[in-house]
Design a protein around this motif. Structure first.
Motif, PDB file in Angstrom:
ATOM      1  N   HIS A   1      -8.855  41.269  48.506  1.00 34.85           N
ATOM      2  CA  HIS A   1      -7.403  41.167  48.441  1.00 34.85           C
ATOM      3  C   HIS A   1      -6.891  41.626  47.074  1.00 34.85           C
ATOM      4  CE1 HIS A   1      -3.542  39.830  49.865  1.00 34.85           C
ATOM      5  NE2 HIS A   1      -3.350  39.171  48.739  1.00 34.85           N
ATOM      6  N   MET A   2      -7.623  41.288  46.024  1.00 32.18           N
ATOM      7  CA  MET A   2      -7.241  41.716  44.686  1.00 32.18           C
ATOM      8  C   MET A   2      -7.231  43.241  44.608  1.00 32.18           C
ATOM      9  SD  MET A   2      -9.144  41.200  41.003  1.00 32.18           S
ATOM     10  CE  MET A   2      -9.411  39.465  41.239  1.00 32.18           C
ATOM     11  N   ALA A   3      -8.254  43.882  45.156  1.00 29.97           N
ATOM     12  CA  ALA A   3      -8.333  45.339  45.134  1.00 29.97           C
ATOM     13  C   ALA A   3      -7.189  45.953  45.935  1.00 29.97           C
ATOM     14  CB  ALA A   3      -9.683  45.802  45.681  1.00 29.97           C
ATOM     15  N   PHE A   4      -6.908  45.399  47.114  1.00 32.22           N
ATOM     16  CA  PHE A   4      -5.822  45.929  47.932  1.00 32.22           C
ATOM     17  C   PHE A   4      -4.484  45.760  47.212  1.00 32.22           C
ATOM     18  CE2 PHE A   4      -2.410  45.564  50.997  1.00 32.22           C
ATOM     19  CZ  PHE A   4      -2.565  46.750  51.701  1.00 32.22           C
ATOM     20  N   ALA A   5      -4.243  44.601  46.636  1.00 31.86           N
ATOM     21  CA  ALA A   5      -2.981  44.348  45.932  1.00 31.86           C
ATOM     22  C   ALA A   5      -2.825  45.271  44.728  1.00 31.86           C
ATOM     23  CB  ALA A   5      -2.891  42.884  45.508  1.00 31.86           C
ATOM     24  N   ALA A   6      -3.909  45.547  44.026  1.00 27.64           N
ATOM     25  CA  ALA A   6      -3.843  46.470  42.888  1.00 27.64           C
ATOM     26  C   ALA A   6      -3.540  47.891  43.368  1.00 27.64           C
ATOM     27  CB  ALA A   6      -5.154  46.431  42.104  1.00 27.64           C
ATOM     28  N   TRP A   7      -4.174  48.312  44.459  1.00 27.14           N
ATOM     29  CA  TRP A   7      -3.890  49.634  45.029  1.00 27.14           C
ATOM     30  C   TRP A   7      -2.426  49.712  45.476  1.00 27.14           C
ATOM     31  CZ3 TRP A   7      -2.266  50.598  50.033  1.00 27.14           C
ATOM     32  CH2 TRP A   7      -2.156  51.946  50.367  1.00 27.14           C
ATOM     33  N   PHE A   8      -1.960  48.665  46.160  1.00 25.02           N
ATOM     34  CA  PHE A   8      -0.585  48.603  46.639  1.00 25.02           C
ATOM     35  C   PHE A   8       0.383  48.713  45.462  1.00 25.02           C
ATOM     36  CE2 PHE A   8       3.202  46.605  48.340  1.00 25.02           C
ATOM     37  CZ  PHE A   8       3.202  46.965  49.683  1.00 25.02           C
ATOM     38  N   SER A   9       0.095  47.984  44.396  1.00 21.05           N
ATOM     39  CA  SER A   9       0.929  48.022  43.200  1.00 21.05           C
ATOM     40  C   SER A   9       0.977  49.423  42.601  1.00 21.05           C
ATOM     41  CB  SER A   9       0.387  47.028  42.175  1.00 21.05           C
ATOM     42  OG  SER A   9       1.093  47.126  40.969  1.00 21.05           O
ATOM     43  N   SER A  10      -0.156  50.102  42.571  1.00 25.36           N
ATOM     44  CA  SER A  10      -0.183  51.459  42.019  1.00 25.36           C
ATOM     45  C   SER A  10       0.671  52.403  42.856  1.00 25.36           C
ATOM     46  CB  SER A  10      -1.616  51.978  41.901  1.00 25.36           C
ATOM     47  OG  SER A  10      -2.157  52.287  43.174  1.00 25.36           O
TER      48      SER A  10
ATOM     49  N   LEU B   1       3.332  51.503  44.657  1.00 20.90           N
ATOM     50  CA  LEU B   1       4.723  51.155  44.371  1.00 20.90           C
ATOM     51  C   LEU B   1       5.168  51.751  43.043  1.00 20.90           C
ATOM     52  CD1 LEU B   1       4.895  47.413  45.472  1.00 20.90           C
ATOM     53  CD2 LEU B   1       6.043  49.354  46.568  1.00 20.90           C
ATOM     54  N   PHE B   2       4.283  51.715  42.057  1.00 18.59           N
ATOM     55  CA  PHE B   2       4.584  52.291  40.755  1.00 18.59           C
ATOM     56  C   PHE B   2       4.855  53.786  40.883  1.00 18.59           C
ATOM     57  CE2 PHE B   2       3.286  54.001  36.577  1.00 18.59           C
ATOM     58  CZ  PHE B   2       4.147  53.283  35.761  1.00 18.59           C
ATOM     59  N   MET B   3       4.045  54.480  41.684  1.00 22.69           N
ATOM     60  CA  MET B   3       4.246  55.910  41.906  1.00 22.69           C
ATOM     61  C   MET B   3       5.580  56.162  42.613  1.00 22.69           C
ATOM     62  SD  MET B   3       0.352  57.027  42.925  1.00 22.69           S
ATOM     63  CE  MET B   3       0.900  58.497  43.740  1.00 22.69           C
ATOM     64  N   ALA B   4       5.904  55.337  43.610  1.00 19.79           N
ATOM     65  CA  ALA B   4       7.177  55.490  44.325  1.00 19.79           C
ATOM     66  C   ALA B   4       8.347  55.275  43.372  1.00 19.79           C
ATOM     67  CB  ALA B   4       7.247  54.513  45.495  1.00 19.79           C
ATOM     68  N   ALA B   5       8.249  54.276  42.519  1.00 18.43           N
ATOM     69  CA  ALA B   5       9.321  53.999  41.564  1.00 18.43           C
ATOM     70  C   ALA B   5       9.491  55.165  40.588  1.00 18.43           C
ATOM     71  CB  ALA B   5       9.029  52.707  40.798  1.00 18.43           C
ATOM     72  N   GLY B   6       8.401  55.713  40.128  1.00 18.54           N
ATOM     73  CA  GLY B   6       8.475  56.856  39.221  1.00 18.54           C
ATOM     74  C   GLY B   6       9.115  58.065  39.888  1.00 18.54           C
ATOM     75  N   ALA B   7       8.722  58.335  41.131  1.00 19.57           N
ATOM     76  CA  ALA B   7       9.309  59.454  41.871  1.00 19.57           C
ATOM     77  C   ALA B   7      10.807  59.233  42.082  1.00 19.57           C
ATOM     78  CB  ALA B   7       8.594  59.629  43.210  1.00 19.57           C
ATOM     79  N   ALA B   8      11.190  58.003  42.407  1.00 21.54           N
ATOM     80  CA  ALA B   8      12.607  57.705  42.622  1.00 21.54           C
ATOM     81  C   ALA B   8      13.402  57.858  41.323  1.00 21.54           C
ATOM     82  CB  ALA B   8      12.773  56.290  43.179  1.00 21.54           C
ATOM     83  N   LEU B   9      12.830  57.449  40.208  1.00 21.20           N
ATOM     84  CA  LEU B   9      13.517  57.583  38.919  1.00 21.20           C
ATOM     85  C   LEU B   9      13.710  59.053  38.555  1.00 21.20           C
ATOM     86  CD1 LEU B   9      14.731  56.295  36.404  1.00 21.20           C
ATOM     87  CD2 LEU B   9      12.423  56.229  35.436  1.00 21.20           C
ATOM     88  N   ILE B  10      12.654  59.838  38.727  1.00 13.98           N
ATOM     89  CA  ILE B  10      12.770  61.276  38.451  1.00 13.98           C
ATOM     90  C   ILE B  10      13.793  61.906  39.393  1.00 13.98           C
ATOM     91  CG2 ILE B  10      11.551  63.491  38.538  1.00 13.98           C
ATOM     92  CD1 ILE B  10       9.037  61.875  37.562  1.00 13.98           C
ATOM     93  N   HIS B  11      13.758  61.516  40.659  1.00 12.34           N
ATOM     94  CA  HIS B  11      14.708  62.039  41.642  1.00 12.34           C
ATOM     95  C   HIS B  11      16.146  61.675  41.264  1.00 12.34           C
ATOM     96  CE1 HIS B  11      16.338  63.334  45.452  1.00 12.34           C
ATOM     97  NE2 HIS B  11      16.915  62.145  45.599  1.00 12.34           N
TER      98      HIS B  11
END
Length: 72
Positions: free
Chosen positions: A24-33, A35-45
């Motif tokens: 679960h820790m690994a999945f949550a860390a992957w999920f967080s990464s 989300l971070f990528m989505a947030a970065g793309a949205a900010l650049i957009h």
């Protein structure tokens, strides 16, 4: 007895989605990464609307598809 209650805090939710604590820790860390990528793309957009036009929404859709039936 207190140790059992504390252990339950760390294992009850992961077990509810058929995962171990570390799985679960690994999945949550992957999920967080992701989300971070989505947030970065949205900010650049937001600044440059011709870039990453569908990236954030695509990532969110993929995350939803990956998680909406977990533990059922």
């Amino acid at each position: 007895m207190a140790t059992t209650r504390i252990a339950k805090l760390f294992t009850e939710h992961p077990a509810s989605v058929d995962e171990t604590y570390f799985g679960h820790m690994a999945f949550a860390a992957w999920f967080s990464s992701r989300l971070f990528m989505a947030a970065g793309a949205a900010l650049i957009h937001a600044l440059l609307p011709f870039l990453f036009e569908t990236t954030a929404s695509r990532i969110v859709r993929e995350l939803y598809e990956r998680t909406h039936n977990r533990g059922r």
